[in-house]
Design a protein around this motif. Sequence first.
Motif, PDB file in Angstrom:
ATOM      1  N   SER A 159       0.828  -1.201   0.000  1.00  0.00           N
ATOM      2  CA  SER A 159       0.000   0.000   0.000  1.00  0.00           C
ATOM      3  C   SER A 159       0.866   1.256   0.000  1.00  0.00           C
ATOM      4  N   TRP A 160       0.462   2.238  -0.838  1.00  0.00           N
ATOM      5  CA  TRP A 160       1.225   3.481  -1.001  1.00  0.00           C
ATOM      6  C   TRP A 160       0.248   4.643  -1.076  1.00  0.00           C
ATOM      7  N   TRP A 161       0.698   5.809  -0.607  1.00  0.00           N
ATOM      8  CA  TRP A 161      -0.139   7.010  -0.624  1.00  0.00           C
ATOM      9  C   TRP A 161       0.593   8.141  -1.331  1.00  0.00           C
ATOM     10  N   LEU A 162      -0.074   8.751  -2.307  1.00  0.00           N
ATOM     11  CA  LEU A 162       0.413   9.981  -2.920  1.00  0.00           C
ATOM     12  C   LEU A 162      -0.406  11.129  -2.347  1.00  0.00           C
ATOM     13  N   VAL A 163       0.285  12.107  -1.769  1.00  0.00           N
ATOM     14  CA  VAL A 163      -0.382  13.275  -1.198  1.00  0.00           C
ATOM     15  C   VAL A 163       0.015  14.483  -2.032  1.00  0.00           C
ATOM     16  N   VAL A 164      -0.965  15.074  -2.699  1.00  0.00           N
ATOM     17  CA  VAL A 164      -0.724  16.197  -3.607  1.00  0.00           C
ATOM     18  C   VAL A 164      -1.350  17.444  -3.006  1.00  0.00           C
ATOM     19  N   ASP A 165      -0.518  18.440  -2.766  1.00  0.00           N
ATOM     20  CA  ASP A 165      -0.994  19.701  -2.192  1.00  0.00           C
ATOM     21  C   ASP A 165      -0.359  20.832  -2.994  1.00  0.00           C
ATOM     22  N   GLY A 166      -1.131  21.392  -3.926  1.00  0.00           N
ATOM     23  CA  GLY A 166      -0.565  22.389  -4.841  1.00  0.00           C
ATOM     24  C   GLY A 166       0.460  21.723  -5.749  1.00  0.00           C
ATOM     25  N   ASP A 167       1.671  22.274  -5.789  1.00  0.00           N
ATOM     26  CA  ASP A 167       2.733  21.704  -6.608  1.00  0.00           C
ATOM     27  C   ASP A 167       3.587  20.694  -5.846  1.00  0.00           C
ATOM     28  N   THR A 168       3.255  20.461  -4.575  1.00  0.00           N
ATOM     29  CA  THR A 168       4.024  19.530  -3.756  1.00  0.00           C
ATOM     30  C   THR A 168       3.400  18.144  -3.823  1.00  0.00           C
ATOM     31  N   VAL A 169       4.228  17.155  -4.147  1.00  0.00           N
ATOM     32  CA  VAL A 169       3.764  15.774  -4.222  1.00  0.00           C
ATOM     33  C   VAL A 169       4.631  14.933  -3.287  1.00  0.00           C
ATOM     34  N   ASP A 170       4.014  14.322  -2.292  1.00  0.00           N
ATOM     35  CA  ASP A 170       4.728  13.471  -1.344  1.00  0.00           C
ATOM     36  C   ASP A 170       4.307  12.023  -1.537  1.00  0.00           C
ATOM     37  N   LEU A 171       5.254  11.110  -1.342  1.00  0.00           N
ATOM     38  CA  LEU A 171       4.985   9.683  -1.402  1.00  0.00           C
ATOM     39  C   LEU A 171       5.161   9.093  -0.006  1.00  0.00           C
ATOM     40  N   CYS A 172       4.152   8.368   0.455  1.00  0.00           N
ATOM     41  CA  CYS A 172       4.208   7.757   1.785  1.00  0.00           C
ATOM     42  C   CYS A 172       4.026   6.247   1.666  1.00  0.00           C
ATOM     43  N   SER A 173       4.822   5.509   2.418  1.00  0.00           N
ATOM     44  CA  SER A 173       4.673   4.051   2.463  1.00  0.00           C
ATOM     45  C   SER A 173       3.887   3.616   3.694  1.00  0.00           C
TER      46      SER A 173
END
Length: 235
Positions: free
Chosen positions: A154-168
Amino acid sequence: MLRHHDPGSYGQFCPIAMAAEILCSRWTVLVVRELLSGSSRFNDLRRGVPLMSPTLLSKRLKELEDAGVIVSVPTTQRGVVEYRLTEAGEGLRPVVMSLGHWGLRWVESSLSLKNLDPSLLMWDMRRNLDPTPLPARRCTINFLYPEVRSGKRSWWLVVDGDTVDLCSSNPGFEIDLYVRSSLRSMTAVWMGLSTVQKEVDAGQIEMIGDRTLAQSMQRWLGLSVFAKETRAPAS
């Protein structure tokens, strides 16, 4: 001018041989690929080459620095440096891109799809994701690969404006879109060998949640830079 002093020199006064002495040791081209893709810190480089040992990565970075391909620059964070391409290093961009285009055009795609790695796939999707089609608010997308072992499932992409974070691990935000897919199908979409709609129609990708996010997935999904490359016909 670049410097090379490999004791295993080809012993040829040939530009190809001299360049190969710098670039053709194992993993070196992939490290350069990561630098060209924007990674500059050691931990980010490691995420792009997850099967490479930290010791070997350090060795290759030192070799590239000694050769004049990169420079290490201290940051304000104690003990942390950034690796930046020199003019010579940036000059490798068309070389590395040409290798990628050649590989996608001529190497059998089924071979590529045997080398499936969810962490590398998601890392590449994160840095190529286009937030433009997404709503002007924080969006959290959960990708689930049921057949993958626990810990990489399972993986999560968090997109906030131009910021993209990847969480495991679960970041604790409300999920806007759940994407359930086989790893092979998502990798095929990322490589440009298939499309989101084809995999949905085949029952290989299932999406639950925000309909706008689901319908625009093909546009915001971070595809490989080689995804539009035309493959050679099978012989």
